[in-house]
Design a protein around this motif. Sequence first.
Motif: not given
Length: 398
Positions: A138, A141, A391, A394
């Motif tokens: 994360d 992300r 990702a 994001c």
Amino acid sequence: MKARIFRASRRDLLKGTAALSLAGAFPLPAIAQGAPLKVGFMLPYTGTFAKLGKFIDDGFRLAVEQKGGKLGGRAVEYVQVDDESEPAKATDNMNRLVGRDKVDVVVGTVHSGVAMAMAKVAKDNNSFLVVPNAGANDVTRTMCAPHIWRTSFTNWQPCFPMGKVMYDAGHRNIMTITWRYAAGLEDVEAVKESFTKLGGKIVEELYLPFPQVEFQALLTQIAQKKPDAVFAFFAGGGAVKFVKDYAAAGLKTSIPLYGPGFLTDGTLPAQGPDAESIKTTLHYADALDNPANKAFLAGFKQKTGQDGDVYAVQGFDAGQLLEIGLSAVQGDIAARDKMFAAMQAAKINSPRGPISFSKAHNVVQNIYLREAKGGLNRYVSVAHEALADPALGCRAAA
Ligand code: PHB
């Protein structure tokens, strides 16, 4: 009522500030005074990840020394905090570096749980963070941000290609074993994703609390269940003990052991023959045959007397990435837009091979299959070329 927005160029501001400062009314900004750039290392210098932290620190300093002790033309000063791989202390440690020590950039850390707390502080107060190891997905992300960068990997990256490696080796029923915290959980998730998609099965997931190393009861369960193979994530001191205990339990010859390369990286001298022939996947291999790796290993040896490993490479690349950003703004770390644009465009000939940075600010890199042989993690093949983390979550990367 809407506030009126006053816009002045940077030069106007600097000029204005200089005049005021000469009048003794206002301090000059650090860069105008030729002040050193303050780098805050928040790393584990004690505990099971101590060697990892030290090698990141040494690798970063090596990159800076190769630029004459400067980044973007500015002398560098370091502040070190031992984070002890202790998530409960992470917020205070990060706040101290940014608030009290007023560092320009924080470089850290190794442990995913600590890194998540650091990323939260960085987001809350807009501080500049470069992560030189911790893989917590994360961080790049859902928490991705213009001022958060990573020169290492997401936990997903080195583990996702391992599912296919294990399946292609003929394994169908495997067990996993790791510490129960973000890195262990995300590593297992990633190998599970690729292995089960191909038709393989995870017959059991074993966990112990970080950083415990009492493996005996779990090794007994593996011996009883007899899976085709085992996938393990441990690192540093924990990886040394696990690989030795696995062999001592008589499992090495009957149930092949695999993992992300952290299981054997920087640890082979201590693991000795017990690590021989272990296959791992990682974004680095010891004797990678490229000029950048040869020069890096020689420089690291000369500086520290030790053999470089993946952690030293990640620290070195954090220094290289900052040099690219800071030289684009002549050391003016406040000129963020321009600095981050240069970092986004960076193409680095890393010791690990060519790397670039995704929109989420994580590394796009080759993942190699390696085999431990005669004290080296030897390159076997490219398990996945130029692998980017998905990702997820994001917005900048969507
Ligand atoms: C992590 O906690 O993200 C971590 C720690 C050590 C490693 C790799 C990942 O070697």
